[in-house]
Structure formats: structure tokens, C-alpha cells
Design a protein around this motif. Structure first.
Motif, PDB file in Angstrom:
ATOM      1  N   ALA A 154       3.894  30.409  23.612  1.00 49.34           N
ATOM      2  CA  ALA A 154       3.156  29.110  23.704  1.00 49.34           C
ATOM      3  C   ALA A 154       1.909  29.056  23.469  1.00 49.34           C
ATOM      4  CB  ALA A 154       3.546  28.754  25.475  1.00 49.34           C
ATOM      5  N   VAL A 155       1.625  27.635  23.038  1.00 56.17           N
ATOM      6  CA  VAL A 155       0.096  27.492  22.834  1.00 56.17           C
ATOM      7  C   VAL A 155      -0.081  26.180  23.846  1.00 56.17           C
ATOM      8  CG1 VAL A 155      -1.493  26.641  21.260  1.00 56.17           C
ATOM      9  CG2 VAL A 155       0.254  28.252  20.494  1.00 56.17           C
ATOM     10  N   ALA A 156      -1.315  26.318  24.568  1.00 58.49           N
ATOM     11  CA  ALA A 156      -1.882  25.229  25.526  1.00 58.49           C
ATOM     12  C   ALA A 156      -3.187  24.791  25.222  1.00 58.49           C
ATOM     13  CB  ALA A 156      -1.575  25.728  26.925  1.00 58.49           C
ATOM     14  N   GLU A 157      -3.334  23.496  25.255  1.00 55.80           N
ATOM     15  CA  GLU A 157      -4.756  22.955  25.113  1.00 55.80           C
ATOM     16  C   GLU A 157      -4.821  21.889  25.941  1.00 55.80           C
ATOM     17  OE1 GLU A 157      -6.987  20.618  21.433  1.00 55.80           O
ATOM     18  OE2 GLU A 157      -4.799  21.732  21.153  1.00 55.80           O
ATOM     19  N   TRP A 158      -6.068  21.882  26.823  1.00 54.33           N
ATOM     20  CA  TRP A 158      -6.485  21.130  27.516  1.00 54.33           C
ATOM     21  C   TRP A 158      -7.503  20.059  27.123  1.00 54.33           C
ATOM     22  CZ3 TRP A 158      -4.884  20.154  32.749  1.00 54.33           C
ATOM     23  CH2 TRP A 158      -4.137  21.281  33.485  1.00 54.33           C
ATOM     24  N   THR A 203      -1.428  19.645  26.752  1.00 52.52           N
ATOM     25  CA  THR A 203      -0.524  19.576  25.818  1.00 52.52           C
ATOM     26  C   THR A 203      -0.106  21.026  25.381  1.00 52.52           C
ATOM     27  OG1 THR A 203      -1.467  17.564  24.680  1.00 52.52           O
ATOM     28  CG2 THR A 203       0.139  19.075  23.399  1.00 52.52           C
ATOM     29  N   VAL A 204       1.301  21.442  25.404  1.00 46.97           N
ATOM     30  CA  VAL A 204       1.806  22.731  25.292  1.00 46.97           C
ATOM     31  C   VAL A 204       2.595  22.600  24.094  1.00 46.97           C
ATOM     32  CG1 VAL A 204       2.987  24.753  26.345  1.00 46.97           C
ATOM     33  CG2 VAL A 204       1.425  23.296  27.487  1.00 46.97           C
ATOM     34  N   TRP A 205       2.518  23.450  23.324  1.00 47.70           N
ATOM     35  CA  TRP A 205       3.723  23.540  22.352  1.00 47.70           C
ATOM     36  C   TRP A 205       4.473  25.078  22.735  1.00 47.70           C
ATOM     37  CZ3 TRP A 205      -1.266  22.017  21.539  1.00 47.70           C
ATOM     38  CH2 TRP A 205      -1.453  20.734  20.701  1.00 47.70           C
ATOM     39  N   THR A 206       5.829  25.017  22.875  1.00 47.63           N
ATOM     40  CA  THR A 206       6.376  26.051  23.214  1.00 47.63           C
ATOM     41  C   THR A 206       7.771  26.218  22.919  1.00 47.63           C
ATOM     42  OG1 THR A 206       6.601  27.402  25.360  1.00 47.63           O
ATOM     43  CG2 THR A 206       6.996  24.993  25.503  1.00 47.63           C
ATOM     44  N   GLY A 207       8.384  27.430  23.204  1.00 46.37           N
ATOM     45  CA  GLY A 207      10.075  27.476  23.007  1.00 46.37           C
ATOM     46  C   GLY A 207      10.703  27.564  24.152  1.00 46.37           C
ATOM     47  N   VAL A 208      11.403  26.240  24.559  1.00 46.80           N
ATOM     48  CA  VAL A 208      11.981  26.370  25.783  1.00 46.80           C
ATOM     49  C   VAL A 208      13.083  25.245  25.620  1.00 46.80           C
ATOM     50  CG1 VAL A 208      10.127  26.526  27.475  1.00 46.80           C
ATOM     51  CG2 VAL A 208      10.368  24.322  26.610  1.00 46.80           C
TER      52      VAL A 208
END
Length: 716
Positions: A357-361, A367-372
Motif C-alpha cells: 500500500a501507498v498512503a497519502e494525506w 488516498t490509498v493505493w493498495t491491493g485488496v
């Protein structure tokens, strides 16, 4: 509002630079053309029906672009199962365009409707019809607009390849032309019609054909960016301090050495300790410095050697059983009664891509880019974890590297978000393979108790089946038995467990189909004949007879030797049916099972993409070979002992048998999903083939361990 204009390609790859979305920005993101609008009470991140129960608008599903392409929005995730191709086909079929015109926008909570979690083989029976309804409604609305423009009856118009033609005058107008009309926007505010006429199976042009995954070239040449490939400006790489064993609690830790390292940031919040740095190397070095000082309090844990006894001892048997007839009387009156217990080990999902995951506030938005496989579910989890409205959380899932039921949860997303909020910069958290093996959840271990009674004629008259811990998937017997009692019992699982491909059906079908073979032997009957004598379900009979015919069961059965045997099994789950025949060769000196040939017949209603369906069946068989033969988690003192591919033996290319797959196209029922059920027949077919070759019943998975024990072969 966001500062940059975003392209559709950026949306599909999950690399958009965003938190807030304006109406104008959304149109920029999916391409110029028809303005996307949303009806009252419906947001693009909500379920397919609004809170008031109204259907989503056509605009929330379909967007007509001026360049002739069509954007189609879906909340489903592409994790290798082929949904990107299948859903593109569904939209193309009803819009009467080629698949190359469809631009599928997937799994972005800011852009797409909530189509539910990508699990349970639900894409085919649920989301495909929803997309088809949206596309068909859009086609009808556009046809009516063209008819109004020409002042003709819509029935006089025909649609082909995105063109609407007046049969009487020969005039044509394209979808893209209609996108410029001012009243199109209002038309697409209408809800998707649930009773719109869909194209019948016998008229399919695009569905029913082998369409390749639209971004397959990007996958092959390595240009596709998976969740673990996402990079943000000024991004840090995060690492989390993990406990040395399950249930351990952190008592003390010294963070000073890590904090003294250049460009390293560290945080502790009770049991949560994490660090981040501009490179994974620096973050790893800081984490090692932290781990060296950590003091933990551990608790006793059950080991893998005693887990089945533990599950049986702690089984919750008080639940209400499903019963028919009088089981106890049936067993008492039976001429012969068999009673056996089967065991199944915990196994890992082993996706190619571990959690990432990559998270950004930004301005209070996350906003989160992730594999789910459930972006809206993880959106809600993140909103609750950080106590913010879900509208301020955006989850984007680029096409990811596998899940198999193992990515229902967003641990990496929450960890990245915690670090990002603490440090004020985007943070990536990539789980290592060892972390995936240790801290993700597992397919449940199982203990299954079977009892069956035969009458004087060798007919099965009583059935008692208690399944402990794996869950109730495929637990009901498909066989015609007068007296049955079936119970799914929970237990105290020492490991974290959850969904797996076809859930507990892999365990339940293994036990049932293995026991059916034992009953057939006790009755002196051929395993195929015994099943058919008790099987009324016409769909299961069809696949069982097809598999046996193509395998040439009678001939192969006569050719068995002390080292070569054949076995078969069948089953049903997720409204699809499967049967498999297997031939195995036994290496008695090493206690190894070599699966040489698998013939499987599968039916899931009308086939929507035969090429992808074949891949799904082959993938299920391949995945099923692992837990059947060698895959198992070994653990002791709360630690996984084989947390890597060196010690956890998934199938290799050399392990693959000859595949002989037969897909049965049954067009008089709705299509069912195919990503799970083909896995459930392979393990019992192998177990029954082992008995055919050796006379030894292996009643536990993985089977090679049990076979070596029976053959007194030392562990290899």
C-alpha cells in the motif's frame, strides 16, 4: 480541488494525483464527452442501489467519450481472474460495440459504484448482469434520443458498432455525436433499468468468445504498475515492528538508535512501532536497530503437531444440525457401518504479490493505493480507524498480483496511512514474503468426522457428517440418501483464519468424496457406479459422466498396478458443478505422489469467455495440487517455521500433470462464477487414486506426509 488534469490512463493505472473531486475534474479523468452526473442519494462510491433503495444512475456506470470510446465504471477488482476482460465484454455486448472501444475503470472508490467485494464467484452472476443492464439502458436511452431528433419511432432504428441507423432513410448518428446533445446529460440521470431486455445467449456476438485481458500486453512487457509499483513524489518507505510470536505484547523498546540515523523517522503508539526512510534499505536498517532493543511478553501457543486434537477438543458442537429422516435408526439398521475422520492443514494463499500500500494525506483527506479485493470495505475500515467520514477516504486498487480470497483485509493500507499521517509525507508499506506468510490469515485447518451406513444391497441409507472449523461451504451432500445429519461446527482456531478459494468446500468435498470411495469399496462397487447410483442431480451426473468418458474410466481402472492408480471425485458449489479423474504414480521409496493426468469436466451455465474459463479451471487444479500433496503451515511456540517458498512447497512446473479439460456449455440457466469450484474435486480424486495404487487410505492433507507415515518412509 485537484490541481492537475488527469487522464483516463492515470485513473486505470491508479496513479492519479488527487484527493478531492469536482464534477468537472471527474469528466476530465474519464475522458471528454457525455457529462457524468449522479442522482440524489447516490454517490460513485456507494452500492449499486442508493440509501433510498433506488438503482444507480446510468451516468454512474456508463460514460460516452467524444473519441468514440466508452468508459464503464465498476467496483470490481482485477486480481488475475479475468474480470477486466469479462466485464468489458458484457458492456460491449449490450452497447453493440467492439471490446476495443470499452475503457473499463475499476476499483476506485471516488469514481465507481460499489459492486461488492470481489469474492465468492459473484462477478459473473451479479456484476456482469449489472453492467449489462447499465449498458443496455444507455443504449436504449441513446436510441430514443436519436429517434426524437429524427422524429421517428425508436423501433425503426438499429444499433451496430456504436452507430444508430434509421432503416428507412439510411441516416446514422454515432454515440459520440449524441454526447454533444444538451439533453443527454438529463437522460443519463435516470436509474439503470432492472427489466431492460438483455441480449439472449444465442444472439451473443462478443460474450461467449475468447477475449484476452485488455491490458495483457502491459502485463507481459512489464509496464503495468501493480500496487507495489506505485511511487508518489517525496515518498518514504515504511517498516513495521512485528512481534516474535503470535499473541506477544511489547513491553519496552529503545528507539534512540534508529532516530539517530540520517533521514529516518520513527513512531510508537502503544503496540504499534514503525519507521520510514527514503529507501527500503535504510528503513530495513532502522527496523533492525529497533528490533534489537525490543522486549516482548509471549504467551503459550498450540503447535501444528497438536492442532487437530485441539480443534476437535474445542469444537462447538451445540449448533443445530441439518437433518433429514432418522439417522441414528438408519445407522442402527444398516448392514455395514463405516466411521472415519479426515484432517486438513492450515495453508497460505501465497499470492504472487504480497500485501502492499501507498498512503497519502492532503488537507485532511486520505488516498490509498493498495491491493485488496474490497475497496469500499477498506474505505470504511480506514474511515473508522482514523475517525473521519468515508467521503474523505479514497481507495484505489490497480490490477493486483493475486488474492485467492486472502486479501479481504487492508492491513498494509492502515499501516501506511498511520505512518503517512505521522510523518506528513506519502509512505509505502510493502510486506515481505515472510510477513505475508506469518501475519496474513490462512485457510482454516479442519477435522471432519464421517459416518455412513449401507444396507444389504450396498445402498447408502444413512449419512452423518460433522465438519469442525472450515465452515459450511459445500457441506451438504449432493447424493440421494434417506437419512442425513450434517453439522458445521466452529472451534478455537490457534491461527488467524479466513476466506480461501472456495472457502471450506476444499475440505468438506475432500472428506465427503474420499469417504464415498470408502463406502463404495465396502459395498464392493465401482466408485463411478456407486456415485451414479446415488446421484439424481442431472448437472453433476453430466460432468461426472463426461469426465469418466473422456478419461476412459473403465479401461484405466483395469490398468492399475502397485504403483499406478486412478481415482475420481465430483461436487458442486457456487451454482456450478465439477468432476475430476486423476491418475497417479507412487514412488514408494520416497513416499512421493506424482499426479500424471487430470481429466476434469466443469459446467457453470452459459460460457461467457471460453479462453478465460479454461485458464480458471487450469489455475484451480494447479492451486489445488499444492494443499493436496505438500502445502501446510508448520508452527510452534507461536512462530511459523516455514515462512517462505523454500520450506512451503507450492506446485512447480515440474509438478504439473497432463491437463484434459472439458467445458460444458449449458445455455438454459444463468451463468455462474468459475474462479473457485474447479478446485474442489482434485484433492479427493488424488486421494482415491492413491488408494487404488497402494491400498492405503490417506485421510489427511497434505497427503504425502500421511503416505510416508503409512509407508514408514523418513521425511524428505
Amino acid at each position: 480541488m485537484i490541481e492537475d488534469t488527469l487522464t483516463e490512463e492515470m485513473v486505470e493505472s491508479g496513479l492519479s494525483d488527487t484527493v478531492k473531486l469536482s464534477r468537472r475534474t471527474f469528466v476530465q479523468m474519464v475522458g471528454t464527452g457525455l457529462l457524468i452526473t449522479v442522482g440524489e442519494g447516490v454517490s460513485l462510491g456507494q452500492r449499486r442501489r442508493s440509501r433510498g433503495g433506488r438503482p444507480i444512475t446510468v451516468a454512474a456506470r456508463i460514460h460516452i467519450n467524444k473519441d468514440g470510446t466508452i468508459s464503464v465504471m465498476t467496483g470490481k477488482v482485477e486480481e488475475g481472474q479475468g474480470s477486466r476482460a469479462q466485464l468489458s465484454q458484457a458492456a460491449a455486448e449490450e452497447l453493440r460495440v467492439g471490446v476495443d472501444r470499452i475503457r473499463l475503470v475499476m476499483s476506485d472508490t471516488a469514481l465507481v459504484p460499489d459492486d461488492g467485494i470481489t469474492a465468492g464467484s459473484r462477478t459473473t452472476p451479479s456484476t456482469v448482469p449489472a453492467v449489462r443492464q447499465g449498458a443496455a439502458t444507455a443504449r436504449e436511452l441513446l436510441t430514443r434520443l436519436a429517434a426524437r431528433q429524427w422524429n421517428v419511432n425508436p423501433a425503426t432504428l438499429v444499433v451496430r458498432d456504436g452507430n444508430i441507423r434509421n432503416k428507412a432513410t439510411g441516416k446514422t448518428v454515432t454515440y459520440a455525436d449524441l454526447a454533444d446533445l444538451t439533453d443527454v446529460d438529463d437522460a443519463f440521470k435516470q436509474g439503470v433499468s432492472s427489466d431492460v431486455a438483455l441480449t439472449p445467449v444465442d444472439q451473443w456476438k462478443t460474450m461467449g468468445t475468447a477475449v484476452a485481458r485488455p491490458n495483457s500486453r502491459d502485463i507481459v512487457i512489464g509496464s503495468h504498475r501493480y500496487p507495489s509499483d506505485v511511487v508518489r513524489p517525496n515518498m518514504l518507505y515504511g517498516k513495521i515492528l512485528r512481534a516474535p510470536s503470535f499473541g506477544a505484547t511489547l513491553e519496552s523498546v529503545d528507539l534512540s538508535k534508529a532516530r539517530a540515523m540520517k533521514d529516518v523517522v520513527v513512531v510508537r503508539d502503544d503496540q504499534f512501532v514503525g519507521c520510514a526512510a527514503p529507501s527500503t534499505f535504510a528503513a530495513d536498517r532502522a527496523l533492525k536497530a529497533i528490533a534489537e532493543t525490543a522486549s516482548w511478553k509471549t504467551v503459550p501457543q498450540v503447535s501444528s503437531r497438536e492442532v487437530h486434537a485441539h480443534l476437535e477438543r474445542n469444537a462447538r458442537r451445540g449448533g443445530r444440525a441439518s437433518t433429514r429422516g432418522f439417522v441414528d435408526e438408519g445407522l442402527s439398521d444398516a448392514k455395514k457401518v463405516l466411521s472415519e475422520t479426515y484432517e486438513v492443514a492450515y495453508v497460505q494463499h501465497t499470492p504472487m504479490e504480497p500485501r502492499a500500500a501507498v498512503a497519502e494525506w492532503k488537507d485532511g483527506h486520505l488516498t490509498v493505493w493498495t491491493g485488496v479485493d474490497g475497496p469500499q470495505r477498506v474505505q470504511g475500515d480506514l474511515a473508522r480507524a482514523f475517525e473521519i467520514p468515508s467521503e474523505r477516504v479514497r481507495v484505489i486498487v490497480p490490477d493486483m498480483g493475486g488474492g485467492f480470497g486472502g486479501k479481504h483485509t487492508g492491513e498494509a493500507a492502515e499501516e501506511a496511512a498511520r505512518l503517512s499521517r505521522e510523518f506528513g509525507r506519502p509512505v509505502a508499506v510493502h510486506w515481505t514474503r515472510a510477513e505475508e506468510f506469518t501475519w496474513a490469515y490462512y485457510r482454516p485447518a479442519a477435522v471432519i468426522e464421517c459416518k455412513g451406513g449401507l444396507d444389504a444391497k450396498g445402498s447408502l441409507v444413512a449419512w452423518d457428517f460433522t465438519s469442525i472449523n472450515p465452515g459450511g461451504a459445500a457441506i451438504d451432500t449432493p447424493y440421494n440418501i434417506s437419512n442425513t445429519r450434517i453439522l458445521s461446527a466452529g472451534s478455537d482456531s490457534p491461527l488467524r483464519q479466513g476466506a480461501y478459494r472456495c472457502l471450506g468446500a476444499t475440505a468438506n468435498n475432500f472428506a465427503r468424496e474420499s469417504f464415498m470411495d470408502e463406502l463404495a469399496a465396502a459395498a464392493g462397487a465401482d466408485p463411478l457406479d456407486f456415485r451414479l447410483a446415488h446421484l439424481e442431480n442431472p448437472r453433476i451426473r453430466t460432468v461426472l459422466e463426461a469426465a469418466a468418458r473422456h478419461f476412459d474410466w473403465p479401461k484405466r481402472k483395469k490398468q492399475t498396478t502397485a504403483d499406478v492408480g486412478v481415482g475420481l471425485a465430483c461436487g458442486t458449489e457456487k451454482n456450478s458443478v465439477v468432476a475430476a479423474c486423476a491418475r497417479v504414480r507412487i514412488d514408494r521409496r520416497r513416499g512421493r505422489i506424482r499426479v500424471e493426468h487430470v481429466c476434469e469436466a466443469f459446467e457453470c451455465g452459459p460460457i461467457q469467455n471460453p479462453g478465460n474459463l479454461l485458464s480458471q479451471v487450469q489455475g484451480c487444479i494447479t492451486m489445488g495440487l499444492g494443499p493436496a500433496l505438500r502445502e501446510e503451515l508448520r508452527f510452534e511456540n507461536g512462530r511459523i517455521l516455514n515462512a517462505g517458498f523454500a520450506g512451503y512447497l507450492v506446485p512447480r512446473f515440474k509438478d504439473l500433470p497432463k491437463f484434459d479439460i472439458h467445458l460444458i456449455n449449458k445455455t438454459d440457466i444463468p451463468s455462474a462464477g468459475a474462479g473457485e469450484t474447479p478446485i474442489i474435486a482434485i484433492a479427493p480424486a488424488i486421494a482415491n487414486a492413491v488408494f487404488d495404487a497402494t491400498g492405503i487410505r490417506v485421510r489427511s492433507m497434505p497427503m504425502e506426509n500421511a503416505l510416508r507415515e503409512r509407508l514408514s518412509v523418513r521425511q524428505v
